[in-house]
Design an enzyme around this catalytic site. Structure first.
Site, short mmCIF file in Angstrom:
data_model
loop_
_atom_site.label_atom_id
_atom_site.label_comp_id
_atom_site.label_asym_id
_atom_site.label_seq_id
_atom_site.Cartn_x
_atom_site.Cartn_y
_atom_site.Cartn_z
N GLN A 384 9.39 -9.41 39.25
CA GLN A 384 8.66 -8.69 38.22
C GLN A 384 8.47 -9.58 36.99
OE1 GLN A 384 10.21 -4.43 37.68
NE2 GLN A 384 11.85 -5.39 38.84
N LYS A 414 10.39 -0.36 -5.19
CA LYS A 414 9.56 -0.75 -6.34
C LYS A 414 9.41 0.39 -7.34
CE LYS A 414 6.37 -4.07 -4.16
NZ LYS A 414 6.40 -5.15 -5.17
N ARG A 422 7.25 -7.85 -14.06
CA ARG A 422 6.76 -9.06 -13.41
C ARG A 422 7.08 -10.30 -14.27
NH1 ARG A 422 4.52 -8.90 -8.05
NH2 ARG A 422 3.98 -6.72 -7.67
N HIS A 475 1.76 -3.26 -9.29
CA HIS A 475 2.93 -2.52 -8.85
C HIS A 475 4.16 -3.34 -9.21
CE1 HIS A 475 3.03 -5.18 -5.26
NE2 HIS A 475 1.73 -4.92 -5.14
N GLY A 481 6.79 -6.97 -1.52
CA GLY A 481 6.19 -6.52 -0.28
C GLY A 481 6.06 -7.63 0.74
N HIS A 482 5.52 -8.78 0.30
CA HIS A 482 5.37 -9.91 1.22
C HIS A 482 6.71 -10.31 1.83
CE1 HIS A 482 1.27 -10.50 -0.29
NE2 HIS A 482 1.10 -11.46 0.62
N ARG A 541 4.64 -16.59 -3.23
CA ARG A 541 4.32 -15.62 -4.29
C ARG A 541 5.03 -15.98 -5.60
NH1 ARG A 541 0.25 -12.13 -3.51
NH2 ARG A 541 1.35 -10.36 -4.40
N HIS A 547 6.12 -13.25 -8.55
CA HIS A 547 7.43 -12.74 -8.14
C HIS A 547 8.54 -13.66 -8.60
CE1 HIS A 547 6.92 -9.11 -5.81
NE2 HIS A 547 5.90 -9.62 -5.16
#
Length: 593
Positions: A384, A414, A422, A475, A481-482, A541, A547
């Site tokens: 298989q 966040k 930031r 935000h 997020g990244h 970033r 960031h």
């Protein structure tokens, strides 16, 4: 009664989620923050301010009635996860309607009970929102600000009210200072049906505005901006890179890779994840040609013009804090090239698709014939081949699927926990303190740093030179997020492939970025280059100025934790005999899921 239901009942109206050390349920957190927001609005009235009457109204908190839940099975699960298999005593054909339905219900119940049994974490922020005046340590981009870039307190309270109530109408009522919309704050309230609830994993508090750690991190951001056009390969010989190493080594609380207590050109701007300080700065998965079905994608990219930075003038900086759309974008270089410096990497992570970097890596690994993890049951099958489970389509789908849950998890951090400012906003505080316009008590490590003097000499201000015309997204900074998606997707790939496999024919770009040549250094492994890929995306970033270091490192770990729990549940779905997913975590420890 469920774990979450019982925890919710323990939340008291006076609990303040903006202070540290408070343990709240998801619903209790929202209730407490809304109550705090209303109380703060009342305080403003006492001081003579006149907030919108809606700010003082008690928020509408959705309620739910606890429902009876089946008891968790005592059958042991693999790797600390939920139990594998059907209900105790179940039998019959695996394809019969009754047996299949019963097993499906059982697995779904056990997965839910396992996650429920892990409980709700203690979400803590750094306390700046409650302790500093005027919300100077928190995110407020897109809201109206005064001439110092300090947020209008009533606008910030409106944002807190929306965060506290969860009401879509309250989010729509947040006043803006310009035309840029806030980026999806309600995304943090989404639920997930595989893996942990997005609110059920936590990040440690971010460094505080006045801390030595935050001073060191913003110093690194300044140095990243100053060295944005220097090829990574030149860090070893460039005098400005050497100056950055000396300055960052002198910081009293800089938590970064070091050699004998000092930042070196080889460790400069690198992550603490295992394997990321070895070899070239850029991962092989950012350079190697990528087969995309019948197509072959060359990895040359369009990059922004050298020497062009943004938001270094105070009026421009202030307008962008208010949410005004930027002007004066000076465009791109005329030639495409392979990534050679921080400006290139910044632009790559400016417009990438959510899971693009890791899907590229997956396609490269398939193309190069990288072996699957030793535990893959089809490595030993006589007759298989893997496909919809444990094979290429399965890996591709789970890689993309985990990204959605990772994004919801970090959006909760966040908007509903940290609301960290930031770096560009911190630089505005530094500029105003340095010029005597305001006093914020910022740590002397950054006020005396060579980095801000170098920036002033080049740009005539102490503002952070940004790689993007618009600066950061609208935000909060923490988590990233990244970086969270990077941590989750790379964890999936490490679980699926043999991490120790050495990549054949690694490459380096030429000095002009127009060609790739053979890399002659020590062997580069799948695991090390995947960790480096996650760090490249996260720290790209940072190099762009949007960031912080902790945003990257901590969020990679957040994504890693989420992916591990995601895989624990996915293992329930398999019919094949399987001992578990094995991988090396970012800190170097090995686990089997």
């Amino acid at each position: 009664m469920s774990v979450l239901d019982s925890t919710e009942q323990s939340a008291q109206p006076g609990d303040d989620p903006r202070t540290t050390g408070r343990k709240l349920s998801r619903r209790g957190f929202l209730r407490a923050l809304a109550t705090t927001s209303a109380g703060t609005a009342a305080g403003l009235v006492a001081l003579g301010a006149a907030p919108d009457p809606a700010l003082a109204a008690p928020p509408r908190i959705p309620t739910r009635t606890p429902t009876p839940r089946p008891r968790p099975s005592t059958t042991p699960g693999s790797g600390g996860g939920p139990p594998v298999g059907g209900p105790p005593g179940s039998s019959g054909s695996p394809t019969s309607a009754g047996s299949r339905a019963a097993r499906s219900m059982y697995m779904r119940q056990q997965a839910a009970l396992y996650e429920q049994g892990l409980g709700f974490p203690q979400h803590q922020n750094n306390g700046d929102e409650a302790s500093l005046p005027g919300y100077i340590g928190n995110y407020s981009k897109g809201l109206p600000h005064n001439a110092l870039g300090e947020v209008d307190p009533l606008a910030y309270l409106a944002m807190l009210r929306a965060v506290g109530s969860g009401s879509p109408a309250d989010f729509e009522a947040i006043p803006l200072g310009g035309t840029r919309a806030l980026t999806n704050p309600q995304g943090g309230l989404a639920f997930a049906l595989q893996g942990p609830d997005p609110a059920c994993i936590a990040q440690a508090p971010a460094p505080a505005l006045r801390s030595a750690e935050q001073a060191a991190e913003i110093a690194e951001n300044y140095w990243m901006a100053l060295l944005r056009d220097l090829p990574f390969q030149d860090y070893l010989s460039d005098p400005l890179a050497a100056a950055a190493c000396i300055d960052l080594s002198a910081m009293s609380d800089f938590r970064a890779p070091k050699v004998a207590g000092a930042v070196t050109p080889q460790t400069l701007f690198r992550s603490q994840a295992v394997g990321t300080t070895f070899g070239p700065y850029i991962s092989q998965f950012m350079w190697l040609k990528t087969p995309f079905g019948a197509e072959v994608v060359d990895r040359k990219m369009r990059t922004r013009k050298a020497g062009v930075d943004y938001m270094t003038g105070y009026a421009d900086w202030l307008a962008i804090q208010n949410g005004v759309n930027p002007s004066g974008d000076q465009g791109f270089e005329s030639q495409t090239r392979y990534i050679i410096n921080g400006r290139d990497l910044s632009e790559w992570v400016h417009i990438d698709v959510l899971f693009q970097a890791y899907f590229n890596a997956l396609l490269i690994l398939f193309d190069q014939g990288a072996p699957m993890d030793a535990a893959n049951p089809y490595r030993s099958s006589r007759n298989q081949a893997a496909f919809g489970t444990f094979g290429p389509p399965y890996i591709a789908s789970i890689l993309c699927g985990v990204a959605r849950t990772a994004l919801a998890a970090v959006w909760y951090q966040k908007w509903f926990v940290h609301r960290r400012l930031r770096p560009e906003a911190m630089a505005g505080r530094i500029h105003n303190q340095k010029t005597g316009a305001a006093a914020y008590g910022i740590h002397p490590d950054i006020m005396n740093s060579q980095a801000i003097g170098q920036v002033y000499s080049r740009h005539g201000s102490y503002l952070l030179p940004m790689a993007f015309p618009e600066g950061s997204p609208t935000h909060p900074a923490y988590g990233a997020g990244h970086a969270t998606v990077a941590g989750a997707c790379v964890t999936i790939l490490k679980a699926m492939f043999d991490e120790t496999w050495v990549l054949p024919a690694p490459v380096l770009p030429t000095a002009d970025g127009q060609s790739l040549v053979a890399y002659g250094g020590a062997p580069l492994t799948v695991g090390g280059e995947l960790n480096k890929l996650a760090a490249n995306v996260a720290f790209g970033r940072n190099i762009a100025g949007v960031h912080w270091r902790t945003d990257g490192d901590a969020s990679m770990r957040l994504g890693e934790d989420l992916a591990i729990r995601y895989l624990r549940e996915d293992r329930l779905c398999m019919n094949e005999p399987f001992t578990g997913f094995s991988l090396t975590r970012f800190d170097g420890t090995t686990i089997t899921i």
